[in-house]
Write a protein that holds these residues in place. Structure first.
Motif, PDB file in Angstrom:
ATOM      1  N   TRP A 175     -43.668 -40.869 -39.337  1.00  0.00           N
ATOM      2  CA  TRP A 175     -45.073 -41.107 -38.973  1.00  0.00           C
ATOM      3  C   TRP A 175     -45.639 -42.269 -39.773  1.00  0.00           C
ATOM      4  N   ARG A 224     -50.065 -34.860 -27.718  1.00  0.00           N
ATOM      5  CA  ARG A 224     -51.173 -35.331 -28.551  1.00  0.00           C
ATOM      6  C   ARG A 224     -51.224 -36.851 -28.527  1.00  0.00           C
ATOM      7  N   ILE A 245     -45.363 -38.680 -32.925  1.00  0.00           N
ATOM      8  CA  ILE A 245     -46.319 -37.578 -32.846  1.00  0.00           C
ATOM      9  C   ILE A 245     -45.850 -36.492 -31.888  1.00  0.00           C
ATOM     10  N   ASN A 246     -45.228 -36.888 -30.786  1.00  0.00           N
ATOM     11  CA  ASN A 246     -44.852 -35.939 -29.739  1.00  0.00           C
ATOM     12  C   ASN A 246     -43.371 -35.610 -29.710  1.00  0.00           C
ATOM     13  N   TRP A 295     -52.928 -38.414 -31.035  1.00  0.00           N
ATOM     14  CA  TRP A 295     -53.126 -38.807 -32.424  1.00  0.00           C
ATOM     15  C   TRP A 295     -52.762 -37.651 -33.348  1.00  0.00           C
ATOM     16  N   SER A 296     -52.310 -37.961 -34.544  1.00  0.00           N
ATOM     17  CA  SER A 296     -52.110 -36.976 -35.599  1.00  0.00           C
ATOM     18  C   SER A 296     -52.225 -37.693 -36.939  1.00  0.00           C
ATOM     19  N   TYR A 297     -52.364 -36.917 -38.000  1.00  0.00           N
ATOM     20  CA  TYR A 297     -52.404 -37.483 -39.350  1.00  0.00           C
ATOM     21  C   TYR A 297     -51.364 -36.745 -40.180  1.00  0.00           C
ATOM     22  N   GLU A 298     -50.203 -37.384 -40.405  1.00  0.00           N
ATOM     23  CA  GLU A 298     -49.080 -36.728 -41.084  1.00  0.00           C
ATOM     24  C   GLU A 298     -48.427 -37.690 -42.084  1.00  0.00           C
ATOM     25  N   ARG A 316     -40.056 -30.795 -32.964  1.00  0.00           N
ATOM     26  CA  ARG A 316     -40.045 -30.490 -34.394  1.00  0.00           C
ATOM     27  C   ARG A 316     -38.949 -29.481 -34.723  1.00  0.00           C
TER      28      ARG A 316
END
Length: 280
Positions: free
Chosen positions: A152, A141, A122-123, A143-146, A126
């Motif tokens: 991920w 972050r 997540i971190n 949390w993420s949704y990827e 990129r």
């Protein structure tokens, strides 16, 4: 001037490697695992014999090193505790509650390692295209949704598998269960957790092999994925052997169940040790 044309590699919707020619000439390559684990892009200028690496900034590098070390140590300790629990079960030096307690402690480290591995994805810095390309560090972050990113998805499935194992490990403390309850409350979560580990490992191979079968024993990333996938396969063998047959109230094969857990756990410990070396 337009963006340089990119050649994408991967499997299905997942892109694991991008290759393009920067405006100044030469070749630049972004690889998913190399960028998220080591924080670098590979660039070979026009006419140059050697490839140089463009590194992420100091904030990203510090994040990657810290998270990688925490996750790796968690898996080393978790694997060692699982191996100890299996040894206690196999050689009869403790009762069922003692074995369950050791497994549960190991499961906590696996939970932590799985979540920190997800945090690392997540971190991670990129990729930003254009010119030679660069790695951009975002805000922290939790949390993420990827799901369209294979790294991920792989680590999310791994973390989910550790949580399913936690259900199995908690249920193993229950007393007075009949055969059907043992299979439903303990054996089923065990098998599901093992299946999720295997799926995570398969996605790991998709990332390091860019969607094609490959054998790269000289690549540290490939070796880590391979060792962990072997551990997942041994865990699955152990889980299948741990099914309690209703007709006899006995396991299919207790020796295979214990040795599968012990050797699989040692694979995860070894994978953690190898992971300590996969840092910026």
């Amino acid at each position: 001037m337009g963006q340089p044309e990119q050649r994408a590699e991967g499997a299905g919707p997942f892109t694991t490697r991008l290759t393009w020619h920067p405006l100044g000439g030469g070749t630049a390559v972004w690889e998913s695992r190399l960028a998220r684990r080591r924080g670098v892009l590979a660039v070979r200028p026009h006419g140059a014999a050697a490839t140089r690496h463009i590194r992420a900034d100091a904030v990203a590098i510090a994040r990657l090193r810290r998270l990688n070390a925490i996750a790796a140590i968690d898996f080393v300790i978790g694997g060692a505790l699982f191996a100890a629990g299996a040894a206690v079960a196999q050689f009869g030096s403790g009762d069922a509650t003692e074995c369950a307690s050791i497994y549960f402690a190991g499961g906590l480290f696996f939970n932590a390692g799985g979540y920190v591995s997800l945090l690392q994805v997540i971190n991670a810095p990129r990729h930003q295209g254009g010119g030679e390309g660069r790695l951009v560090t975002g805000r922290w972050r939790w949390w993420s949704y990827e799901p369209m990113r294979v790294d991920w998805l792989s680590t999310f499935v791994l973390f989910t598998g550790t949580l399913v194992f936690a259900v199995d490990l908690l249920d193993s403390f229950l007393q007075g269960l009949n055969t059907h309850q043992v299979n439903r409350l303990i054996w089923v979560p065990d098998v599901v957790g093992c299946a999720l580990f295997l799926i995570s490992g398969h996605l790991g191979f998709v990332e390091v092999c860019h969607g094609r079968p490959c054998l790269h024993p000289h690549s540290l990333g490939w070796r880590i994925v391979a060792v962990n996938q072997l551990g997942s396969a041994l865990f699955m063998v152990s889980a299948l052997a741990a099914y309690t047959r209703p007709a006899t109230d006995s396991l299919v094969n207790a020796d295979i169940a214990n040795w599968g857990t012990l050797t699989g756990a040692l694979c995860f410990s070894l994978g953690g040790l190898l992971q300590l070396g996969e840092h910026p």
